[in-house]
Design a protein around this motif. Structure first.
Motif, short mmCIF file in Angstrom:
data_model
loop_
_atom_site.label_atom_id
_atom_site.label_comp_id
_atom_site.label_asym_id
_atom_site.label_seq_id
_atom_site.Cartn_x
_atom_site.Cartn_y
_atom_site.Cartn_z
N MET A 1 11.79 43.44 -59.16
CA MET A 1 11.91 44.95 -59.33
C MET A 1 12.03 45.49 -57.90
N SER A 2 13.06 46.06 -57.66
CA SER A 2 13.20 46.62 -56.23
C SER A 2 12.24 47.79 -56.04
N ASP A 3 11.93 48.10 -54.94
CA ASP A 3 11.15 49.19 -54.64
C ASP A 3 11.26 50.68 -55.19
N PHE A 4 12.64 50.84 -55.19
CA PHE A 4 13.16 52.06 -55.68
C PHE A 4 12.92 52.11 -57.05
N TYR A 5 12.83 51.13 -57.90
CA TYR A 5 12.60 51.15 -59.41
C TYR A 5 11.20 51.39 -59.40
N ALA A 6 10.45 50.69 -58.83
CA ALA A 6 8.99 50.48 -58.86
C ALA A 6 8.42 51.78 -58.67
N GLU A 7 9.02 52.64 -57.66
CA GLU A 7 8.66 53.90 -57.32
C GLU A 7 8.91 54.92 -58.42
N LYS A 8 10.21 54.79 -59.07
CA LYS A 8 10.39 55.57 -60.13
C LYS A 8 9.73 55.50 -61.40
N ILE A 9 9.15 54.02 -61.77
CA ILE A 9 8.38 53.76 -62.84
C ILE A 9 6.82 54.33 -62.40
N GLU A 10 6.41 54.14 -61.11
CA GLU A 10 5.17 54.68 -60.92
C GLU A 10 5.06 56.27 -61.12
N THR A 11 6.15 56.91 -60.77
CA THR A 11 6.00 58.35 -60.77
C THR A 11 6.17 58.85 -62.42
#
Length: 62
Positions: free
Chosen positions: A1-11
Motif C-alpha cells: 500500500m502506498s504511503d498516500f493511501y496509508a495516510e488517507k486510511i489513517e485519517t
C-alpha cells in the motif's frame, strides 16, 4: 500500500473513532468497520435486534 493511501486510511480511521466515542481502541474500530462492511456486502448475516422489553406485549407472543 502506498504511503498516500496509508495516510488517507489513517485519517479516515481517526475520523471514524472521533465520530464513535464508544470505539475506544484502534483495533476495535477496525473490527467494527470490517464487521459492518462484511454484513452489508453479504459476507456476514446482518445483525438483528429484537424488540426492546418495553415494546413487548401479548401481541408479540406466538
Amino acid at each position: 500500500m502506498s504511503d498516500f493511501y496509508a495516510e488517507k486510511i489513517e485519517t479516515a480511521l481517526q475520523s471514524y473513532m472521533s465520530d464513535h466515542p464508544a470505539t475506544s481502541t484502534r483495533q476495535q474500530a477496525i473490527s467494527t468497520i470490517l464487521e459492518n462492511w462484511f454484513a452489508s456486502h453479504g459476507y456476514l448475516p446482518p445483525q438483528q435486534e429484537g424488540l426492546r422489553p418495553e415494546d413487548l406485549d401479548a401481541s408479540n407472543d406466538d
